[in-house]
Design an enzyme around this catalytic site. Structure first.
Site, PDB file in Angstrom:
ATOM      1  CB  THR A  86      -6.848  -9.397 -13.549  1.00  0.00           C
ATOM      2  OG1 THR A  86      -7.184  -8.225 -14.276  1.00  0.00           O
ATOM      3  CG2 THR A  86      -5.347  -9.638 -13.726  1.00  0.00           C
ATOM      4  CG  ASP A  87     -10.086  -7.593 -17.647  1.00  0.00           C
ATOM      5  OD1 ASP A  87      -9.315  -7.099 -16.799  1.00  0.00           O
ATOM      6  OD2 ASP A  87     -11.077  -6.977 -18.093  1.00  0.00           O
ATOM      7  CD  GLU A  88      -5.531  -4.228 -15.192  1.00  0.00           C
ATOM      8  OE1 GLU A  88      -4.315  -4.029 -15.180  1.00  0.00           O
ATOM      9  OE2 GLU A  88      -6.353  -3.471 -14.658  1.00  0.00           O
ATOM     10  CE1 TYR A 144      -3.079  -7.049  -9.921  1.00  0.00           C
ATOM     11  CE2 TYR A 144      -3.960  -6.128 -11.959  1.00  0.00           C
ATOM     12  CZ  TYR A 144      -4.101  -6.942 -10.848  1.00  0.00           C
ATOM     13  OH  TYR A 144      -5.263  -7.659 -10.660  1.00  0.00           O
ATOM     14  CE  LYS A 193      -3.957 -11.739 -10.205  1.00  0.00           C
ATOM     15  NZ  LYS A 193      -4.288 -12.392  -8.905  1.00  0.00           N
TER      16      LYS A 193
HETATM   17  P1  NAD Z   1      -7.441  -6.029  -2.576  1.00  0.00           P
HETATM   18  O1  NAD Z   1      -6.173  -5.283  -2.759  1.00  0.00           O
HETATM   19  O2  NAD Z   1      -8.650  -5.305  -2.118  1.00  0.00           O
HETATM   20  O3  NAD Z   1      -7.201  -7.223  -1.536  1.00  0.00           O
HETATM   21  C1  NAD Z   1      -6.047  -8.037  -1.563  1.00  0.00           C
HETATM   22  C2  NAD Z   1      -5.968  -8.787  -0.238  1.00  0.00           C
HETATM   23  O4  NAD Z   1      -4.835  -9.671  -0.288  1.00  0.00           O
HETATM   24  C3  NAD Z   1      -5.747  -7.870   0.980  1.00  0.00           C
HETATM   25  O5  NAD Z   1      -6.598  -8.259   2.036  1.00  0.00           O
HETATM   26  C4  NAD Z   1      -4.284  -8.070   1.353  1.00  0.00           C
HETATM   27  O6  NAD Z   1      -4.021  -7.893   2.730  1.00  0.00           O
HETATM   28  C5  NAD Z   1      -4.087  -9.526   0.917  1.00  0.00           C
HETATM   29  N1  NAD Z   1      -2.674  -9.836   0.618  1.00  0.00           N
HETATM   30  C6  NAD Z   1      -1.843  -9.147  -0.219  1.00  0.00           C
HETATM   31  N2  NAD Z   1      -0.629  -9.728  -0.226  1.00  0.00           N
HETATM   32  C7  NAD Z   1      -0.700 -10.791   0.625  1.00  0.00           C
HETATM   33  C8  NAD Z   1       0.222 -11.786   1.022  1.00  0.00           C
HETATM   34  N3  NAD Z   1       1.498 -11.783   0.589  1.00  0.00           N
HETATM   35  N4  NAD Z   1      -0.182 -12.744   1.886  1.00  0.00           N
HETATM   36  C9  NAD Z   1      -1.468 -12.756   2.348  1.00  0.00           C
HETATM   37  N5  NAD Z   1      -2.379 -11.826   2.018  1.00  0.00           N
HETATM   38  C10 NAD Z   1      -2.004 -10.865   1.157  1.00  0.00           C
HETATM   39  O7  NAD Z   1      -7.683  -6.790  -3.948  1.00  0.00           O
HETATM   40  P2  NAD Z   1      -9.050  -7.193  -4.671  1.00  0.00           P
HETATM   41  O8  NAD Z   1      -9.475  -6.098  -5.546  1.00  0.00           O
HETATM   42  O9  NAD Z   1      -9.978  -7.757  -3.670  1.00  0.00           O
HETATM   43  O10 NAD Z   1      -8.518  -8.379  -5.614  1.00  0.00           O
HETATM   44  C11 NAD Z   1      -8.477  -9.725  -5.150  1.00  0.00           C
HETATM   45  C12 NAD Z   1      -7.964 -10.615  -6.264  1.00  0.00           C
HETATM   46  O11 NAD Z   1      -8.825 -10.508  -7.401  1.00  0.00           O
HETATM   47  C13 NAD Z   1      -6.565 -10.246  -6.763  1.00  0.00           C
HETATM   48  O12 NAD Z   1      -5.862 -11.437  -7.013  1.00  0.00           O
HETATM   49  C14 NAD Z   1      -6.814  -9.479  -8.047  1.00  0.00           C
HETATM   50  O13 NAD Z   1      -5.742  -9.628  -8.942  1.00  0.00           O
HETATM   51  C15 NAD Z   1      -8.068 -10.169  -8.557  1.00  0.00           C
HETATM   52  N6  NAD Z   1      -8.945  -9.334  -9.410  1.00  0.00           N
HETATM   53  C16 NAD Z   1      -9.349  -8.093  -8.989  1.00  0.00           C
HETATM   54  C17 NAD Z   1     -10.224  -7.353  -9.793  1.00  0.00           C
HETATM   55  C18 NAD Z   1     -10.725  -5.993  -9.362  1.00  0.00           C
HETATM   56  O14 NAD Z   1     -11.368  -5.306 -10.153  1.00  0.00           O
HETATM   57  N7  NAD Z   1     -10.488  -5.559  -8.134  1.00  0.00           N
HETATM   58  C19 NAD Z   1     -10.665  -7.878 -11.005  1.00  0.00           C
HETATM   59  C20 NAD Z   1     -10.219  -9.138 -11.411  1.00  0.00           C
HETATM   60  C21 NAD Z   1      -9.369  -9.870 -10.595  1.00  0.00           C
HETATM   61  O1  DAU Z   2      -9.495  -5.220 -15.124  1.00  0.00           O
HETATM   62  C1  DAU Z   2      -9.372  -5.799 -13.843  1.00  0.00           C
HETATM   63  C2  DAU Z   2      -8.490  -4.936 -12.980  1.00  0.00           C
HETATM   64  O2  DAU Z   2      -9.249  -3.777 -12.664  1.00  0.00           O
HETATM   65  C3  DAU Z   2      -8.024  -5.631 -11.715  1.00  0.00           C
HETATM   66  O3  DAU Z   2      -7.193  -6.716 -12.055  1.00  0.00           O
HETATM   67  C4  DAU Z   2      -7.246  -4.660 -10.814  1.00  0.00           C
HETATM   68  O4  DAU Z   2      -6.912  -5.310  -9.585  1.00  0.00           O
HETATM   69  C5  DAU Z   2      -8.124  -3.465 -10.536  1.00  0.00           C
HETATM   70  O5  DAU Z   2      -7.384  -2.515  -9.789  1.00  0.00           O
HETATM   71  C6  DAU Z   2      -8.614  -2.845 -11.837  1.00  0.00           C
HETATM   72  O6  DAU Z   2      -7.521  -2.218 -12.540  1.00  0.00           O
HETATM   73  P1  DAU Z   2      -7.681  -0.778 -13.242  1.00  0.00           P
HETATM   74  O7  DAU Z   2      -6.347  -0.174 -13.405  1.00  0.00           O
HETATM   75  O8  DAU Z   2      -8.559  -0.868 -14.441  1.00  0.00           O
HETATM   76  O9  DAU Z   2      -8.535  -0.033 -12.079  1.00  0.00           O
HETATM   77  P2  DAU Z   2      -8.455   1.444 -11.472  1.00  0.00           P
HETATM   78  O10 DAU Z   2      -9.661   1.598 -10.611  1.00  0.00           O
HETATM   79  O11 DAU Z   2      -7.129   1.747 -10.896  1.00  0.00           O
HETATM   80  O12 DAU Z   2      -8.633   2.343 -12.775  1.00  0.00           O
HETATM   81  C7  DAU Z   2      -9.766   2.231 -13.604  1.00  0.00           C
HETATM   82  C8  DAU Z   2      -9.598   3.234 -14.741  1.00  0.00           C
HETATM   83  O13 DAU Z   2      -9.735   4.559 -14.213  1.00  0.00           O
HETATM   84  C9  DAU Z   2      -8.239   3.193 -15.408  1.00  0.00           C
HETATM   85  O14 DAU Z   2      -8.400   3.442 -16.788  1.00  0.00           O
HETATM   86  C10 DAU Z   2      -7.468   4.343 -14.764  1.00  0.00           C
HETATM   87  C11 DAU Z   2      -8.566   5.350 -14.452  1.00  0.00           C
HETATM   88  N1  DAU Z   2      -8.358   6.195 -13.250  1.00  0.00           N
HETATM   89  C12 DAU Z   2      -8.073   5.573 -12.066  1.00  0.00           C
HETATM   90  C13 DAU Z   2      -7.892   6.315 -10.917  1.00  0.00           C
HETATM   91  C14 DAU Z   2      -7.547   5.630  -9.609  1.00  0.00           C
HETATM   92  C15 DAU Z   2      -8.538   7.575 -13.320  1.00  0.00           C
HETATM   93  O15 DAU Z   2      -8.823   8.121 -14.390  1.00  0.00           O
HETATM   94  N2  DAU Z   2      -8.366   8.300 -12.184  1.00  0.00           N
HETATM   95  C16 DAU Z   2      -8.040   7.740 -10.976  1.00  0.00           C
HETATM   96  O16 DAU Z   2      -7.880   8.474  -9.972  1.00  0.00           O
END
Ligand code: NAD
Ligand code: DAU
Length: 346
Positions: free
Chosen positions: A129-131, A154, A158
């Site tokens: 992630t970019d975080e 988190y 990562k």
């Molecule tokens: P998600 O929470 O929707 O899915 C995570 C999956 O991993 C789930 O199916 C869960 O059951 C599985 N999991 C969790 N712990 C586990 C374990 N110990 N063993 C086996 N399976 C396990 O997450 P997502 O949003 O699909 O993100 C997937 C990946 O991409 C993550 O590594 C996250 O850090 C990365 N990522 C997410 C975003 C985003 O915006 N969602 C952006 C950049 C990177």
């Molecule tokens: O940048 C990549 C990341 O983006 C991934 O690595 C993470 O897995 C993914 O969850 C996401 O993280 P964020 O914290 O940016 O996503 P989230 O959807 O939780 O929040 C997006 C923005 O919106 C953040 O600034 C918090 C705000 N927010 C979020 C929720 C859930 C609100 O204002 N209200 C809300 O109810």
């Protein structure tokens, strides 16, 4: 067809990626997923069951991973499995340390021993992630060389996993590739995240909780564009390299919520009022990063990747998907998460 391991393939991005692999028809996906609250077998329902294998299990279970490697002789690992929600990492960091750090370590160790014994092509693609780069000042962009500065449990977990992956590459010669992507949105995203939470709250006529002043900025990318980028990195990326992936869509949270309200005002109009009336400013997230923005020049120039979806088309597709897939999210609401506030207290 050769087998690849997709960890976390029942989550949001992982399940979209399995779909891409099946469409591409070049490698055969074996999904390993613990089915945590975020993992959902229904996310794979639209894919023919003969086109993938599912194994329920934990990436912390080294014996299980070992047996999967022996059985399926993977030519690649696509490592998605992780605890992914910042707010939950504030409420309870332990799972994040275990799954994101120890789980990644287990996969690296099994992979390293495996390629020592079985001499064949192998790649370990770590999805991050970019975080990890932390808060960004105005006008700056995250590059692959930006120092790590994570803010939440988190993102720190990562960042740790990225460091482990790089160390296994440098020290043990494991053929690794790392991607760091910005915020994804699209079908099958668990409704704890901003975009699905706001869409579903609108559809349920519930308040839209905007953290702080709503001016935090995220850089949004449609999930399939992320999946395509990961596959390009797998095919043509330079071993031991890192690629930043982003959509060049910097948008303030409050603007996202307004766009969702305006689109729903058009698609599902309320009588004589707008969904914007539901917007409610709430207490800010602790440690809330103000701005993220990705510089994707490297992946664009080196691998010829460019996003196919604009934010306008992607958000409309996503809103329509949640309208059309009410059964999917209602089941989650009933059994797993009723969309109450998370990560408020420290
Ligand atoms: P998600 O929470 O929707 O899915 C995570 C999956 O991993 C789930 O199916 C869960 O059951 C599985 N999991 C969790 N712990 C586990 C374990 N110990 N063993 C086996 N399976 C396990 O997450 P997502 O949003 O699909 O993100 C997937 C990946 O991409 C993550 O590594 C996250 O850090 C990365 N990522 C997410 C975003 C985003 O915006 N969602 C952006 C950049 C990177
Ligand atoms: O940048 C990549 C990341 O983006 C991934 O690595 C993470 O897995 C993914 O969850 C996401 O993280 P964020 O914290 O940016 O996503 P989230 O959807 O939780 O929040 C997006 C923005 O919106 C953040 O600034 C918090 C705000 N927010 C979020 C929720 C859930 C609100 O204002 N209200 C809300 O109810």
């Amino acid at each position: 067809m050769k087998n690849v391991l997709v960890t976390g393939g029942c989550g949001f991005i992982g399940s979209n990626f399995v779909k891409l692999l099946v469409n591409n028809n070049e490698v055969f996906p074996v999904v390993l997923d613990k089915l945590t609250y975020a993992g959902n077998l229904n996310n794979l329902d639209h894919i023919d069951k003969n086109e993938y294998i599912f194994s329920e299990g934990d990436i912390c279970d080294k014996a299980l991973i070992d047996s999967l490697f022996k059985k399926y002789k993977f030519i690649a690992v696509f490592h998605f499995a992780a605890e992914s929600h910042v707010d939950r990492s504030i409420d309870g960091p332990e799972e994040f340390i275990t799954s994101n750090i120890v789980g990644t370590y287990n996969l690296l160790e099994v992979s390293r021993r495996y390629i020592r014994e079985i001499k064949q092509d192998f790649k370990f693609v770590h999805v991050s992630t970019d975080e990890v780069y932390g808060d960004l000042e105005d006008g700056a962009f995250f590059k692959e060389t930006t120092p790590y500065n994570p803010s939440s449990p988190y993102s720190a977990s990562k960042a740790s996993s990225d460091h482990l992956v790089r160390a296994w590459g440098k020290t043990f010669g494991l053929p690794i590739l790392i991607t760091n992507c910005s915020n994804n949105y699209g079908p099958f995203q668990f409704p704890e995240k901003l975009i699905p939470l706001m869409i579903i709250n609108c559809l349920n006529n519930k308040p839209l909780p905007v953290y702080g002043d709503g001016k935090n900025v995220r850089d949004w990318l449609y999930v399939m564009d992320h999946c395509i980028a990961i596959y390009k990195v797998y095919k043509n990326g330079k071993i031991q390299d890192t690629y930043n992936i982003g959509g060049n869509n910097e948008i303030k949270n409050i603007d996202i919520v307004n766009i969702i309200c305006e689109t729903l005002d058009e698609l599902k109009p309320l009588k004589n009022k707008t969904y914007k009336n539901l917007i409610t400013y709430v207490k800010d997230r602790p440690g809330h990063d103000l701005r993220y923005a990705i510089d994707s020049t490297k992946i664009k120039e080196k691998l010829g990747w460019t996003p196919l979806e604009s934010f306008e088309s992607g958000i409309r597709k996503t809103i329509n998907w949640y309208i059309d897939n009410e059964t999917w999210w209602r089941e989650i609401q009933e059994k797993k998460y009723a969309q109450n506030r998370l990560g408020e207290s420290v």
